[in-house]
Design a protein around this motif. Structure first.
Motif, mmCIF file in Angstrom:
data_model
loop_
_atom_site.group_PDB
_atom_site.id
_atom_site.type_symbol
_atom_site.label_atom_id
_atom_site.label_comp_id
_atom_site.label_asym_id
_atom_site.label_seq_id
_atom_site.Cartn_x
_atom_site.Cartn_y
_atom_site.Cartn_z
ATOM 1 N N GLY A 21 -4.722 13.057 -5.952
ATOM 2 C CA GLY A 21 -5.216 12.075 -5.000
ATOM 3 C C GLY A 21 -6.483 12.523 -4.297
ATOM 4 O O GLY A 21 -6.859 13.704 -4.317
ATOM 5 N N ASN A 22 -7.144 11.573 -3.671
ATOM 6 C CA ASN A 22 -8.373 11.843 -2.935
ATOM 7 C C ASN A 22 -8.116 11.625 -1.444
ATOM 8 O O ASN A 22 -7.565 10.596 -1.039
ATOM 9 C CB ASN A 22 -9.493 10.915 -3.426
ATOM 10 C CG ASN A 22 -10.854 11.370 -2.962
ATOM 11 O OD1 ASN A 22 -11.002 11.920 -1.861
ATOM 12 N ND2 ASN A 22 -11.862 11.166 -3.797
ATOM 13 N N LEU A 23 -8.509 12.603 -0.636
ATOM 14 C CA LEU A 23 -8.315 12.482 0.807
ATOM 15 C C LEU A 23 -9.084 11.312 1.398
ATOM 16 O O LEU A 23 -8.727 10.800 2.460
ATOM 17 C CB LEU A 23 -8.726 13.779 1.503
ATOM 18 C CG LEU A 23 -7.729 14.945 1.385
ATOM 19 C CD1 LEU A 23 -8.322 16.207 1.989
ATOM 20 C CD2 LEU A 23 -6.405 14.606 2.068
ATOM 21 N N ASP A 24 -10.134 10.882 0.716
ATOM 22 C CA ASP A 24 -10.897 9.722 1.194
ATOM 23 C C ASP A 24 -10.059 8.450 1.170
ATOM 24 O O ASP A 24 -10.340 7.499 1.898
ATOM 25 C CB ASP A 24 -12.155 9.530 0.344
ATOM 26 C CG ASP A 24 -13.141 10.682 0.509
ATOM 27 O OD1 ASP A 24 -13.083 11.359 1.551
ATOM 28 O OD2 ASP A 24 -13.965 10.892 -0.403
ATOM 29 N N ASP A 25 -9.029 8.445 0.317
ATOM 30 C CA ASP A 25 -8.144 7.283 0.218
ATOM 31 C C ASP A 25 -6.989 7.357 1.208
ATOM 32 O O ASP A 25 -6.116 6.483 1.208
ATOM 33 C CB ASP A 25 -7.582 7.165 -1.212
ATOM 34 C CG ASP A 25 -8.677 6.955 -2.234
ATOM 35 O OD1 ASP A 25 -9.692 6.331 -1.886
ATOM 36 O OD2 ASP A 25 -8.522 7.424 -3.381
ATOM 37 N N GLY A 26 -6.962 8.410 2.028
ATOM 38 C CA GLY A 26 -5.903 8.567 3.015
ATOM 39 C C GLY A 26 -4.999 9.744 2.687
ATOM 40 O O GLY A 26 -4.829 10.122 1.520
ATOM 41 N N LEU A 27 -4.409 10.346 3.728
ATOM 42 C CA LEU A 27 -3.560 11.514 3.556
ATOM 43 C C LEU A 27 -2.313 11.189 2.752
ATOM 44 O O LEU A 27 -1.892 11.978 1.893
ATOM 45 C CB LEU A 27 -3.164 12.073 4.928
ATOM 46 C CG LEU A 27 -2.267 13.315 4.928
ATOM 47 C CD1 LEU A 27 -2.960 14.465 4.210
ATOM 48 C CD2 LEU A 27 -1.889 13.709 6.350
ATOM 49 N N TRP A 28 -1.692 10.025 2.997
ATOM 50 C CA TRP A 28 -0.466 9.682 2.283
ATOM 51 C C TRP A 28 -0.732 9.490 0.794
ATOM 52 O O TRP A 28 0.089 9.888 -0.056
ATOM 53 C CB TRP A 28 0.168 8.426 2.873
ATOM 54 C CG TRP A 28 1.349 7.922 2.093
ATOM 55 C CD1 TRP A 28 1.519 6.691 1.550
ATOM 56 C CD2 TRP A 28 2.535 8.668 1.762
ATOM 57 N NE1 TRP A 28 2.716 6.596 0.902
ATOM 58 C CE2 TRP A 28 3.367 7.808 1.013
ATOM 59 C CE3 TRP A 28 2.965 9.969 2.014
ATOM 60 C CZ2 TRP A 28 4.601 8.192 0.515
ATOM 61 C CZ3 TRP A 28 4.193 10.378 1.516
ATOM 62 C CH2 TRP A 28 5.000 9.491 0.780
ATOM 63 N N GLU A 29 -1.864 8.898 0.459
ATOM 64 C CA GLU A 29 -2.212 8.718 -0.948
ATOM 65 C C GLU A 29 -2.371 10.076 -1.637
ATOM 66 O O GLU A 29 -1.955 10.263 -2.780
ATOM 67 C CB GLU A 29 -3.502 7.910 -1.065
ATOM 68 C CG GLU A 29 -3.865 7.504 -2.478
ATOM 69 C CD GLU A 29 -2.869 6.540 -3.089
ATOM 70 O OE1 GLU A 29 -2.737 6.535 -4.326
ATOM 71 O OE2 GLU A 29 -2.209 5.795 -2.328
ATOM 72 N N PHE A 30 -2.970 11.019 -0.914
ATOM 73 C CA PHE A 30 -3.130 12.373 -1.449
ATOM 74 C C PHE A 30 -1.771 13.049 -1.612
ATOM 75 O O PHE A 30 -1.503 13.695 -2.628
ATOM 76 C CB PHE A 30 -4.019 13.195 -0.513
ATOM 77 C CG PHE A 30 -4.227 14.612 -0.952
ATOM 78 C CD1 PHE A 30 -5.166 14.923 -1.913
ATOM 79 C CD2 PHE A 30 -3.470 15.633 -0.388
ATOM 80 C CE1 PHE A 30 -5.354 16.237 -2.324
ATOM 81 C CE2 PHE A 30 -3.645 16.949 -0.785
ATOM 82 C CZ PHE A 30 -4.592 17.248 -1.753
ATOM 83 N N MET A 31 -0.900 12.890 -0.615
ATOM 84 C CA MET A 31 0.416 13.528 -0.651
ATOM 85 C C MET A 31 1.288 12.941 -1.756
ATOM 86 O O MET A 31 2.090 13.664 -2.362
ATOM 87 C CB MET A 31 1.111 13.363 0.703
ATOM 88 C CG MET A 31 0.452 14.116 1.846
ATOM 89 S SD MET A 31 0.427 15.889 1.584
ATOM 90 C CE MET A 31 2.180 16.251 1.580
ATOM 91 N N LYS A 32 1.162 11.656 -2.027
ATOM 92 C CA LYS A 32 1.968 11.036 -3.076
ATOM 93 C C LYS A 32 1.706 11.676 -4.435
ATOM 94 O O LYS A 32 2.619 11.828 -5.243
ATOM 95 C CB LYS A 32 1.687 9.530 -3.144
ATOM 96 C CG LYS A 32 2.348 8.724 -2.045
ATOM 97 C CD LYS A 32 2.423 7.243 -2.380
ATOM 98 C CE LYS A 32 1.057 6.638 -2.584
ATOM 99 N NZ LYS A 32 1.137 5.171 -2.831
ATOM 100 N N HIS A 33 0.450 12.031 -4.691
ATOM 101 C CA HIS A 33 0.122 12.691 -5.953
ATOM 102 C C HIS A 33 0.582 14.147 -5.976
ATOM 103 O O HIS A 33 0.748 14.725 -7.054
ATOM 104 C CB HIS A 33 -1.388 12.642 -6.191
ATOM 105 C CG HIS A 33 -1.909 11.306 -6.617
ATOM 106 N ND1 HIS A 33 -2.169 10.292 -5.711
ATOM 107 C CD2 HIS A 33 -2.197 10.808 -7.841
ATOM 108 C CE1 HIS A 33 -2.609 9.233 -6.359
ATOM 109 N NE2 HIS A 33 -2.641 9.520 -7.656
#
Length: 320
Positions: free
Chosen positions: A168-180
């Motif tokens: 995930g990319n942190l630019d898309d939000g922390l939760w999006e990054f954590m999901k990956h």
């Protein structure tokens, strides 16, 4: 302490040299011509020969090895023509991703494994103890590639809760990054988690049986203080040993996890480099991982002295 650290740093040189020799020999044993694989089947014979000359493959093996060692002495890990980038540049790009995955896996392993080991030691020979040891045995025995595929199948394909691959990319939000990050981190944490639980239980059982723990309990000290302040502190030494080993293994052994989940780290880089016969990348990344491995072992040895001042570190690196 200072002389010990300096001695160990100097010991890095022969260690890395031996690793370099082994990697050099193995990469030269990989079937196929690296120049032909890099350029593809459409490349002309002239282009292949030019690349072979650029890579030094037309020289004798002793000459190639001398050039290789000379580059290492100058901290030059080489240039990858398949990636059109220096190996150091690739490491700088990929290694932080592996560190993120390894630290996430280590956090899961420590937060779950160590308390589980302490609980099993306190409840020795009970159902809780047996359950923790059974789960630990399954965790140590379970192949990562099978577990990774099962996690993807259940949480990504069937439930659709988490993404199957990628970072995930942190630019898309922390939760999006954590999901990956959740699935690969949990898959990578399974073996360290089970190892921490088993070692912590064994170490705590040895400490709990000591007379000073019985004395502390007889004085009416609360049980959580006896376990946390007295027992666990003195049980830390073997746990630190395992911690250092697991950090090294996580940083250098995430090949399967990164491949299954398409995580753009060092492990995936090595696998892709082998497929492309890019021996320059393979050599450079393995040397770097060996350096990190030895460095982490040095840090763990120093932590021994911090945690237990009674440990004497001799100049040859042995503890007594």
């Amino acid at each position: 302490m200072g002389s010990f650290i300096v001695k160990r740093l100097f010991n890095l040189i022969p260690t890395l040299l031996v690793v370099g020799i082994i990697v050099f020999i193995i990469t030269r044993m990989i079937p196929g011509d690296p120049a032909s694989v890099m350029l593809g089947p459409q490349a002309s014979v002239e282009d292949v020969e030019n690349l072979r000359e650029t890579l030094g493959l037309n020289k004798s093996l002793p000459s190639q090895f001398i050039s290789y060692v000379a580059d290492l002495a100058q901290l030059n890990l080489g240039y990858s023509y398949s990636y059109s980038e220096s190996v150091i540049g690739l490491i700088v790009e990929r290694f932080p991703n592996t560190v993120i995955l390894a630290l996430a896996a280590l956090l899961i392993a420590v937060v779950i494994g160590i308390p589980a080991g302490i609980l099993a030691a306190r409840k020795q020979n009970t159902m809780i103890d047996y359950a923790v040891m059974l789960v630990s045995l399954v965790g140590v025995s379970m192949p990562i590639f099978w577990l990774g595929i099962m996690l993807v199948l259940f949480f990504s394909v069937n439930l659709g809760w988490l993404p199957a691959t990628g970072m995930g990319n942190l630019d898309d939000g922390l939760w999006e990054f954590m999901k990956h990050l959740i699935l690969p981190a949990f898959a990578l944490a399974t073996i360290p988690m089970a190892t921490f639980a088993r070692i912590t239980r064994s170490s705590m059982l040895e400490v709990i049986s000591q007379d000073y723990i019985k004395t502390a309990r007889s004085k009416g000290i609360k049980e959580y203080l006896v376990i946390g302040k007295h027992a666990f502190k003195n049980a830390l030494t073997p746990i630190l040993t395992v911690l250092g080993m697991q950090i090294s293994n996580l940083l250098g052994g995430a090949v399967l996890t990164e491949t299954i989940f398409s995580w753009p780290g060092m492990g995936r880089l090595i696998v892709d480099a082998i497929d492309k016969r890019d021996f320059v990348v393979v050599q450079g990344t393995v040397i770097f991982i060996a350096f990190i491995f030895v460095l982490i072992n040095l840090v763990v040895d120093v932590l021994y002295k911090v945690v237990n001042p009674k440990v004497n570190l001799e100049s040859d690196g042995r503890k007594k």
